[in-house]
Design an enzyme around this catalytic site. Structure first.
Site, short mmCIF file in Angstrom:
data_model
loop_
_atom_site.label_atom_id
_atom_site.label_comp_id
_atom_site.label_asym_id
_atom_site.label_seq_id
_atom_site.Cartn_x
_atom_site.Cartn_y
_atom_site.Cartn_z
N LEU A 185 28.56 7.98 14.61
CA LEU A 185 28.94 8.58 13.33
C LEU A 185 28.61 10.07 13.37
O LEU A 185 27.43 10.44 13.38
CB LEU A 185 28.19 7.88 12.18
CG LEU A 185 28.46 8.45 10.78
CD1 LEU A 185 29.91 8.25 10.38
CD2 LEU A 185 27.53 7.80 9.76
N GLY A 233 43.74 18.00 2.14
CA GLY A 233 44.34 18.66 3.30
C GLY A 233 44.17 20.16 3.34
O GLY A 233 45.01 20.87 3.90
N LEU A 275 37.26 5.41 13.47
CA LEU A 275 38.14 5.04 14.58
C LEU A 275 37.40 4.05 15.49
O LEU A 275 36.21 4.19 15.74
CB LEU A 275 38.53 6.29 15.37
CG LEU A 275 39.29 7.36 14.57
CD1 LEU A 275 39.49 8.61 15.42
CD2 LEU A 275 40.63 6.82 14.08
N MET A 297 39.46 9.66 6.45
CA MET A 297 38.33 8.88 5.94
C MET A 297 38.22 7.47 6.54
O MET A 297 37.62 6.59 5.94
CB MET A 297 38.41 8.79 4.40
CG MET A 297 38.34 10.15 3.71
SD MET A 297 36.89 11.12 4.20
CE MET A 297 35.62 10.24 3.28
N ARG A 298 38.80 7.28 7.72
CA ARG A 298 38.69 5.98 8.37
C ARG A 298 37.92 6.13 9.67
O ARG A 298 38.11 7.12 10.40
CB ARG A 298 40.09 5.45 8.74
CG ARG A 298 41.03 5.36 7.60
CD ARG A 298 41.06 4.03 6.94
NE ARG A 298 41.25 2.91 7.86
CZ ARG A 298 40.90 1.66 7.56
NH1 ARG A 298 40.33 1.39 6.42
NH2 ARG A 298 41.12 0.68 8.43
N ASN A 330 36.72 16.60 15.00
CA ASN A 330 36.46 16.35 13.58
C ASN A 330 35.71 17.55 13.02
O ASN A 330 35.09 18.31 13.77
CB ASN A 330 35.59 15.08 13.43
CG ASN A 330 35.36 14.72 11.98
OD1 ASN A 330 36.27 14.79 11.15
ND2 ASN A 330 34.14 14.33 11.66
N HIS A 358 32.86 18.50 9.97
CA HIS A 358 31.88 17.86 9.09
C HIS A 358 31.14 18.94 8.30
O HIS A 358 30.74 19.96 8.87
CB HIS A 358 30.89 17.04 9.93
CG HIS A 358 29.92 16.29 9.10
ND1 HIS A 358 30.25 15.12 8.44
CD2 HIS A 358 28.63 16.55 8.78
CE1 HIS A 358 29.20 14.69 7.77
NE2 HIS A 358 28.20 15.54 7.95
N ASN A 373 41.91 21.83 5.07
CA ASN A 373 41.70 22.24 6.47
C ASN A 373 43.02 22.23 7.23
O ASN A 373 43.30 23.16 8.00
CB ASN A 373 40.67 21.32 7.14
CG ASN A 373 39.26 21.73 6.81
OD1 ASN A 373 38.76 22.74 7.30
ND2 ASN A 373 38.61 20.97 5.94
C1 GRF Z 1 36.00 18.48 4.40
O1 GRF Z 1 34.87 18.81 3.65
C2 GRF Z 1 35.62 17.98 5.76
O2 GRF Z 1 34.48 18.60 6.27
C3 GRF Z 1 35.36 16.53 5.51
O3 GRF Z 1 36.34 16.14 4.59
C4 GRF Z 1 36.73 17.27 3.82
C5 GRF Z 1 38.22 17.40 3.95
O4 GRF Z 1 38.74 18.39 3.08
N1 GRF Z 1 35.39 15.79 6.74
P1 GRF Z 1 40.29 18.78 3.16
O5 GRF Z 1 41.09 17.49 2.95
O6 GRF Z 1 40.55 19.38 4.51
O7 GRF Z 1 40.50 19.74 2.05
#
Ligand code: GRF
Length: 182
Positions: free
Chosen positions: A138, A6, A87, A84-85, A101, A103, A8
């Site tokens: 994706l 978490g 949708l 990580m799921r 999202n 990436h 981000n």
């Molecule tokens: C990040 O690298 C994001 O780009 C990817 O999953 C990771 C999540 O990191 N989709 P965090 O849980 O926000 O630290």
């Protein structure tokens, strides 16, 4: 919505707390109870909802519960931050054009898992991160914002991931600021 550490989410919360981002986090939804993001949300007094997919017979049943929480929380945007799921199309249709999202690559290069390792394996000299709207593909929806990160000769997956992550935190706040200003 998140599944893990978490960071981000934390960056977004921090920007809101500092008055740098005009937004409200109406709900934090995790499919894992042991996600670091859930602990942080609780510590900060934010409404955290653990909806563990392993407690539901199938994807539809799990998503129905996530949708129920979202209907209550009434967000303008659904922000995926390490969720990580995948949708389902019906979920995406319900929040069409309102799911974001992040990436860790410059999409459309290196979609899917291990984007940073893919970048290293290909020997690219520039990679980065992308904030995009979620569609049914994706990591394929319209791009809102990107930040470039130079790959160094001695980078490992860990060092490159850590450097990209710092840019992710800036990128997500910037992208959400753009949406908040609309
Ligand atoms: C990040 O690298 C994001 O780009 C990817 O999953 C990771 C999540 O990191 N989709 P965090 O849980 O926000 O630290």
């Amino acid at each position: 919505m998140l599944s893990g550490r978490g960071s981000n989410f934390a960056a977004i919360h921090e920007a809101i707390s500092k008055g740098e981002l005009d937004a409200v986090i109406v709900a934090v939804i995790s499919n894992r109870g042991d996600a670091g993001g859930v602990a942080r949300a609780q510590e900060w007094g934010l409404p955290a909802h653990v909806i563990d997919n392993r407690n539901y017979p199938n994807r539809a049943a799990h998503e129905a519960e996530v949708l129920r929480v979202l209907e209550d929380a009434r967000p303008d945007y659904v922000v995926l931050a390490g969720y990580m799921r995948l949708l389902s199309p019906s979920f995406i249709a319900r929040y069409s054009g309102r799911i974001l999202n992040i990436h860790p690559s410059l999409l459309p290069a290196f979609p899917g898992v291990d984007a940073q390792a893919q970048a290293l394996a290909h020997g690219v000299k520039i990679t980065g991160c992308t904030v995009h709207f979620v569609d049914e593909g994706l990591d394929s929806g319209p791009i809102l914002l990107q930040r470039a990160v130079a790959v160094q000769d001695d980078d490992t997956e860990e060092t490159l991931s850590a450097r990209i992550l710092e840019h992710e935190h800036v990128a997500y706040v910037e992208a959400l600021s753009k949406l908040a200003a609309r």
